[in-house]
Design a protein around this motif. Structure first.
Motif, mmCIF file in Angstrom:
data_model
loop_
_atom_site.group_PDB
_atom_site.id
_atom_site.type_symbol
_atom_site.label_atom_id
_atom_site.label_comp_id
_atom_site.label_asym_id
_atom_site.label_seq_id
_atom_site.Cartn_x
_atom_site.Cartn_y
_atom_site.Cartn_z
ATOM 1 N N ILE A 53 7.920 -7.589 10.791
ATOM 2 C CA ILE A 53 8.757 -7.020 9.445
ATOM 3 C C ILE A 53 8.856 -5.751 9.696
ATOM 4 C CG2 ILE A 53 8.309 -6.780 6.904
ATOM 5 C CD1 ILE A 53 6.193 -9.197 7.304
ATOM 6 N N LEU A 54 8.162 -4.933 10.081
ATOM 7 C CA LEU A 54 8.222 -3.558 10.532
ATOM 8 C C LEU A 54 9.548 -3.118 11.020
ATOM 9 C CD1 LEU A 54 6.526 -0.834 10.113
ATOM 10 C CD2 LEU A 54 5.698 -1.080 12.266
ATOM 11 N N ARG A 55 9.870 -3.939 12.321
ATOM 12 C CA ARG A 55 11.162 -3.916 12.982
ATOM 13 C C ARG A 55 12.399 -4.165 12.232
ATOM 14 N NH1 ARG A 55 7.624 -5.928 16.935
ATOM 15 N NH2 ARG A 55 8.607 -8.017 16.730
ATOM 16 N N MET A 56 12.362 -5.356 11.441
ATOM 17 C CA MET A 56 13.502 -5.704 10.286
ATOM 18 C C MET A 56 13.816 -4.587 9.256
ATOM 19 S SD MET A 56 13.422 -9.815 9.851
ATOM 20 C CE MET A 56 15.003 -9.835 9.240
ATOM 21 N N THR A 57 12.645 -4.006 8.925
ATOM 22 C CA THR A 57 12.835 -3.240 7.765
ATOM 23 C C THR A 57 13.193 -1.638 7.865
ATOM 24 O OG1 THR A 57 10.493 -2.770 7.230
ATOM 25 C CG2 THR A 57 11.364 -4.712 6.262
ATOM 26 N N GLY A 58 12.675 -1.186 9.091
ATOM 27 C CA GLY A 58 12.683 0.266 9.504
ATOM 28 C C GLY A 58 11.833 0.886 8.443
ATOM 29 N N ALA A 59 11.014 0.239 7.929
ATOM 30 C CA ALA A 59 9.989 1.173 7.238
ATOM 31 C C ALA A 59 8.919 1.719 8.048
ATOM 32 C CB ALA A 59 9.251 0.195 6.236
ATOM 33 N N SER A 60 8.388 2.845 7.668
ATOM 34 C CA SER A 60 7.236 3.505 8.367
ATOM 35 C C SER A 60 5.980 2.529 8.248
ATOM 36 C CB SER A 60 6.783 4.797 7.879
ATOM 37 O OG SER A 60 6.258 4.763 6.447
ATOM 38 N N HIS A 61 5.001 2.576 9.006
ATOM 39 C CA HIS A 61 3.954 1.823 9.228
ATOM 40 C C HIS A 61 3.180 1.897 7.866
ATOM 41 C CE1 HIS A 61 -0.275 0.293 10.401
ATOM 42 N NE2 HIS A 61 0.523 -0.423 11.318
ATOM 43 N N ARG A 62 2.949 2.944 7.201
ATOM 44 C CA ARG A 62 2.330 3.429 6.051
ATOM 45 C C ARG A 62 2.893 2.681 4.814
ATOM 46 N NH1 ARG A 62 -1.211 5.545 2.670
ATOM 47 N NH2 ARG A 62 -0.635 6.913 0.942
ATOM 48 N N MET A 63 4.414 2.845 4.933
ATOM 49 C CA MET A 63 5.272 2.468 3.616
ATOM 50 C C MET A 63 5.005 0.897 3.504
ATOM 51 S SD MET A 63 6.597 3.300 0.928
ATOM 52 C CE MET A 63 6.471 4.783 1.049
ATOM 53 N N LEU A 64 5.149 0.220 4.829
ATOM 54 C CA LEU A 64 5.283 -1.249 4.753
ATOM 55 C C LEU A 64 3.849 -1.647 4.440
ATOM 56 C CD1 LEU A 64 6.721 -3.923 5.377
ATOM 57 C CD2 LEU A 64 6.198 -3.581 7.634
ATOM 58 N N THR A 65 2.828 -1.024 5.111
ATOM 59 C CA THR A 65 1.376 -1.530 4.548
ATOM 60 C C THR A 65 1.245 -1.531 3.025
ATOM 61 O OG1 THR A 65 0.521 -0.600 6.393
ATOM 62 C CG2 THR A 65 -1.228 -0.846 4.692
ATOM 63 N N LEU A 66 1.687 -0.200 2.478
ATOM 64 C CA LEU A 66 1.614 -0.249 0.592
ATOM 65 C C LEU A 66 2.335 -1.062 0.139
ATOM 66 C CD1 LEU A 66 1.692 3.859 0.718
ATOM 67 C CD2 LEU A 66 -0.276 2.326 0.195
ATOM 68 N N THR A 67 3.514 -1.487 0.852
ATOM 69 C CA THR A 67 4.650 -2.254 0.172
ATOM 70 C C THR A 67 4.098 -3.545 0.309
ATOM 71 O OG1 THR A 67 6.610 -1.083 0.563
ATOM 72 C CG2 THR A 67 6.966 -3.378 0.144
ATOM 73 N N LEU A 68 3.451 -4.100 1.275
ATOM 74 C CA LEU A 68 2.754 -5.551 1.552
ATOM 75 C C LEU A 68 1.621 -5.567 0.707
ATOM 76 C CD1 LEU A 68 3.331 -6.071 5.143
ATOM 77 C CD2 LEU A 68 4.817 -7.344 3.286
ATOM 78 N N ARG A 69 0.867 -4.722 0.418
ATOM 79 C CA ARG A 69 -0.391 -4.762 -0.337
ATOM 80 C C ARG A 69 -0.058 -4.918 -2.101
ATOM 81 N NH1 ARG A 69 -4.251 0.028 2.139
ATOM 82 N NH2 ARG A 69 -4.597 -1.087 3.998
ATOM 83 N N ALA A 70 1.150 -4.388 -2.193
ATOM 84 C CA ALA A 70 1.572 -4.283 -3.638
ATOM 85 C C ALA A 70 2.201 -5.633 -4.051
ATOM 86 C CB ALA A 70 2.512 -3.049 -3.819
ATOM 87 N N LEU A 71 2.704 -6.144 -3.072
ATOM 88 C CA LEU A 71 3.569 -7.458 -3.233
ATOM 89 C C LEU A 71 2.402 -8.431 -3.247
ATOM 90 C CD1 LEU A 71 6.724 -7.027 -0.808
ATOM 91 C CD2 LEU A 71 6.554 -6.980 -3.383
ATOM 92 N N GLU A 72 1.323 -8.105 -2.382
ATOM 93 C CA GLU A 72 0.250 -9.238 -2.407
ATOM 94 C C GLU A 72 -0.373 -9.149 -3.700
ATOM 95 O OE1 GLU A 72 -3.823 -10.640 0.370
ATOM 96 O OE2 GLU A 72 -2.852 -8.743 0.628
ATOM 97 N N ALA A 73 -0.711 -8.001 -4.110
ATOM 98 C CA ALA A 73 -1.336 -7.840 -5.505
ATOM 99 C C ALA A 73 -0.802 -8.258 -6.705
ATOM 100 C CB ALA A 73 -1.595 -6.418 -5.770
ATOM 101 N N ASP A 74 0.590 -8.312 -6.782
ATOM 102 C CA ASP A 74 1.576 -8.835 -7.431
ATOM 103 C C ASP A 74 1.658 -10.165 -7.430
ATOM 104 O OD1 ASP A 74 1.888 -6.479 -8.908
ATOM 105 O OD2 ASP A 74 3.708 -5.897 -7.977
ATOM 106 N N GLY A 75 1.247 -11.061 -6.475
ATOM 107 C CA GLY A 75 1.412 -12.474 -6.395
ATOM 108 C C GLY A 75 2.708 -12.827 -5.567
ATOM 109 N N LEU A 76 3.157 -11.811 -4.966
ATOM 110 C CA LEU A 76 4.513 -12.323 -4.449
ATOM 111 C C LEU A 76 4.747 -12.773 -2.906
ATOM 112 C CD1 LEU A 76 6.768 -9.524 -6.099
ATOM 113 C CD2 LEU A 76 6.689 -11.988 -6.592
#
Length: 131
Positions: A53-76
């Motif tokens: 996912i990191l390679r596909m999105t180009g996000a930083s490690h921290r930003m992707l971690t925060l994004t995936l956690r938020a998406l998990e918390a929201d049930g997505l």
């Protein structure tokens, strides 16, 4: 003589009730985020590991971690950790997350159709502001 025919009011989604409006804004804040859109797009074809996912999105490690956690918390997004050495973790869209793909595709299509008109309007606005 032409008679004026009043047009029906357009629906304003969630804007009549302040609580609904806040709820809509909260959802739009989550799904309108650049990294959310990128992560959902990456996961649209199925489960993926973090680094893929990191390679596909180009996000930083921290930003992707925060994004995936938020998406998990929201049930997505669902996070699955496997008890292997080294540990393996996969992310995949939940049913709710999968239901977001179609609206995001509609927004993307709208953006593609209207990009040039918006760019022209922006250029006209900037020219008027400068002169």
């Amino acid at each position: 003589m032409k008679r004026f025919k009043p047009q029906p009011r357009m629906a304003r989604p969630g804007w009549d009730d302040p609580d609904d409006c806040r709820a809509v804004l909260k959802v739009l804040d989550r799904i309108g985020d650049k990294w959310t859109v990128m992560a959902v797009g990456a996961l649209a074809d199925g489960p993926m590991r973090f680094n893929a996912i990191l390679r596909m999105t180009g996000a930083s490690h921290r930003m992707l971690t925060l994004t995936l956690r938020a998406l998990e918390a929201d049930g997505l997004v669902k996070r699955t950790a496997y008890a292997t050495i080294p540990p393996k973790v996969e992310y995949e869209l939940t049913r709710l997350g999968l239901s977001l793909i179609e609206p995001l595709q509609a927004i993307a299509a709208w953006a593609q159709r209207n990009r040039r008109a918006m760019e022209a309007a922006r250029a006209k606005f900037e020219a008027a502001k400068a002169g």
